[in-house]
Design a protein around this motif. Structure first.
Motif, short mmCIF file in Angstrom:
data_model
loop_
_atom_site.label_atom_id
_atom_site.label_comp_id
_atom_site.label_asym_id
_atom_site.label_seq_id
_atom_site.Cartn_x
_atom_site.Cartn_y
_atom_site.Cartn_z
N GLU A 167 42.09 82.88 -1.78
CA GLU A 167 40.91 82.19 -2.56
C GLU A 167 41.70 81.84 -3.95
O GLU A 167 42.76 82.40 -4.41
CB GLU A 167 40.05 83.20 -3.07
N THR A 168 41.46 80.66 -4.60
CA THR A 168 42.10 80.27 -5.69
C THR A 168 41.66 80.89 -6.69
O THR A 168 42.36 80.83 -7.89
CB THR A 168 41.64 78.72 -5.77
N GLU A 169 40.66 81.87 -6.91
CA GLU A 169 40.16 82.46 -8.15
C GLU A 169 41.17 83.38 -8.71
O GLU A 169 41.35 83.20 -10.23
CB GLU A 169 38.90 83.18 -8.11
N GLU A 172 43.92 81.46 -10.66
CA GLU A 172 43.21 80.67 -11.65
C GLU A 172 43.28 81.92 -13.05
O GLU A 172 43.44 81.59 -14.10
CB GLU A 172 41.63 80.01 -11.44
N ALA A 173 42.85 83.09 -12.34
CA ALA A 173 42.66 84.18 -13.40
C ALA A 173 44.00 84.47 -13.93
O ALA A 173 44.26 84.34 -15.22
CB ALA A 173 42.25 85.31 -12.81
N SER A 176 45.01 81.70 -16.45
CA SER A 176 44.32 81.82 -17.70
C SER A 176 44.87 83.04 -18.47
O SER A 176 44.78 82.94 -19.65
CB SER A 176 42.79 81.97 -17.52
N SER B 19 43.22 72.00 -9.25
CA SER B 19 43.24 72.50 -10.49
C SER B 19 44.78 72.97 -10.82
O SER B 19 45.46 73.05 -10.17
CB SER B 19 42.35 73.99 -10.37
N THR B 22 46.44 76.15 -9.76
CA THR B 22 46.86 76.34 -8.19
C THR B 22 47.81 75.24 -8.09
O THR B 22 48.04 74.87 -6.80
CB THR B 22 45.51 76.31 -7.40
#
Lengths: 277, 300
Positions: A167-169, A172-173, A176, B19, B22
């Motif tokens: 998962e890309t989440e 990304e987390a 960030s 994005s 990634t």
């Protein structure tokens, strides 16, 4: 055992299982048992003398050493390969992706003579490497090249589906929260991929240890230097030394069983950490 | 999910490329692609190209002469014969094993699955040796076979046995996870509606797993026709009698008849390419089938 339970609605269980067990016993289990039974025709001392003879020990060193190195190289480049196939787009990607399986499909003898033709002293690459003092064909380096060829798809095809399902989440987390790309890769991406990578490494290693066809053409087969263990079995067979061949085969079989056991454990681990996400 | 399968590659890489979080800097991407492609060219593409280049080095005349040579033709015939016996036998076994393992619960299931995979982890040379130990002149059944004038080792039956051994798991290991994912609801419904066991198998199970089945058959066929180590041990290398194509390639090569060796090898390389083409077609279809199966399994 569970006859009468409601889900045994489907027919054919006794026939299917019975046939499976008989066929498995006839083709695989009984023949493999023959190796161990035949080994018992030697006394323990004789057995030990055969499997610890200097030439045999040297062959273990060649087989296991080159296999380990090839699997390690494949783990690194296979990961990069799988990463590039999953994450980036570039022209010809579909063909590259399909050809990763070439070592599975190309007969090993064909790979063997092709690699030899490439790396021999007058070969396409050999003629450039030779003046630099690098001899590939007919040295352990040649064995390494053949084993890299054979093992590559094991790593790529084990790692690729896991990378695809990430998962890309999480990444990304991580970004960030201030992690740079390398930290994210190392701390977030790599851990879930690691079990699959180790499985691929072990599969490539297991295949390389037993490999014969692609290696014997390029190895040169110099005793004590570039002679692999499977070739020693063949040599002993050709001298009608059946007990000797069997003793070495028993060592290889035990190694295979240990590796299979290890790979099963790794796969279970990979499925757990992969399926758990 | 079905629609996502057709555009599998682009969707995946786009998902990551969209994005900044990634995505790697362009120079990192460039270096990684360059490394992967260099590795690809060096270890996969170059050997493949070499086979065809060496085969045609002395022209098409020499190429075709090598292929119509009586020894070459008998090697081609023998290779086809061995695969034609070994692959269907393992197909029947694979279906039967998958039916028992995927559709029923019983003790020792995990062990049985592991044992089916066993031939993959055995060295091809050892795979050949075990049949020599059983059926060779000094083997367990050797004297009996000799007395009854049956030849297995250094004859076609030995080649078939060794080939069956090395291709043993292919069909079963494709079908077991596929049939497990699909569950048994559809078959149970068919039985409850009055279909016989065979009707259920032919009309429900088989159509559901046909792509997985084909996949396993293609892979086992490629291995059956290309096997070298195991058949090398049991063959005896009798020209025109017990030489399959890979063994014939070795003989020609060792006689320094490189053009002919690579000519026969190029046929095997073509078979490998054909295998890969069919495989990727089947993979796309099969992924659709499996994903449908997973959906119906998940909804149950």
């Amino acid at each position: 055992m569970r006859a009468g339970k409601p889900h045994r609605v489907l027919p054919g269980f006794p026939l299917a299982l019975g046939y499976t067990l008989v066929y498995l016993a006839l083709i695989v289990l009984i023949p493999l048992a023959a190796v161990f039974l035949k080994s018992t025709s030697l006394t323990w001392e004789q057995f030990w003398t055969v499997i610890s003879a200097p030439r045999v020990v040297a062959s273990y060193r060649v087989s296991f050493g080159t296999s380990l190195l090839a699997a390690a190289i494949n783990a690194v480049f296979g990961l990069i390969f799988a990463w590039v196939l999953v994450r980036y787009s570039f022209p010809g990607k579909r063909i590259v992706d399909a050809l990763v399986d070439l070592p599975f499909a190309l007969p090993t003898a064909v790979a063997g003579i092709a690699l030899t033709a490439i790396y021999a002293g007058n070969g396409w690459l050999g003629q450039w490497l030779q003046p630099l003092g690098i001899k590939v064909a007919f040295t352990p380096l040649g064995i390494l090249v053949a084993l890299i060829f054979i093992g590559l798809p094991f790593v790529v095809r084990t790692v690729q589906p896991v990378l695809e399902d990430l998962e890309t989440e999480l990444e990304e987390a991580a970004a960030s929260l201030g992690a740079d790309r390398w930290q994210t890769f190392y701390r977030v991406v790599l851990p879930p991929v690691l079990p699959a990578l180790l499985t691929g490494f072990a599969l490539a290693f297991a295949r390389a240890v037993g490999e014969y066809g692609s290696v014997i053409f390029i190895a040169g087969n110099v005793p004590m230097v570039s002679e692999i263990t499977p070739l020693l079995i063949i040599t002993k067979l050709e001298q009608f030394d059946y007990p000797g061949a069997t003793a070495i085969a028993a060592v290889m079989l035990v190694t295979s069983f240990i590796l299979l056991f290890l790979i099963n454990g790794l796969q279970a681990w990979a499925n757990r950490s992969h399926g758990g996400g | 999910m079905g629609a996502a399968v057709a555009t599998h590659w682009t969707v995946h890489s786009r998902r990551f490329e969209a994005s900044a979080a990634t995505r790697e800097p362009a120079w990192v991407r460039g270096i990684l692609i360059a490394i992967a492609l260099a590795f690809f060219a060096l270890f996969l593409l170059l050997p493949l190209v070499t086979v065809f280049a060496e085969a045609l080095r002395k022209g098409w005349g020499v190429y075709f002469a090598a292929l119509v040579d009586p020894d070459a033709r008998s090697a081609i015939f023998l290779t086809l014969l061995v695969a034609a016996i070994a692959v269907p036998l393992n197909l029947v076994f694979g279906v039967s094993a998958a039916w028992a393992i995927a559709k029923f619960n019983f003790r020792g299931k995990q062990l049985l699955t592991t044992l089916i995979d066993l031939p993959f982890s055995v060295s091809p040379v050892v795979a050949g040796l075990i049949f020599v130990l059983l059926f060779g002149a000094q083997g367990w059944f050797g004297p009996w076979l000799m007395a009854h004038d049956v030849k297995i080792i250094f004859a076609v039956p030995g080649l078939v046995l060794a080939t069956i051994f090395v291709t043993f798991p292919f069909v079963a290991r494709e079908l077991i996870p596929l049939m497990e994912a699909q569950g048994r609801e559809e078959e149970e419904a068919a039985i409850v509606l009055g279909a016989s066991g065979w009707q259920t198998f032919w009309r429900v199970t088989l159509p559901n797993v046909k792509w997985g089945l084909l996949y396993g058959v293609i892979l086992s066929n490629a291995r059956a026709m290309g096997e070298f180590g195991a058949v090398s041990v049991v063959s005896g290398h009798i020209r025109g009698r017990t030489n399959t194509m890979p063994l014939y390639v070795e003989i020609l090569y060792n006689e320094y008849n490189f053009a002919a060796a690579f000519a026969v090898a190029s046929l095997l390389a073509l078979l490998a390419l054909l295998t890969l083409v069919v495989k990727s077609l089947v993979e796309r279809r099969g992924r659709q089938q499996l994903s449908v199966g997973e959906e119906s399994g998940a909804s149950a």
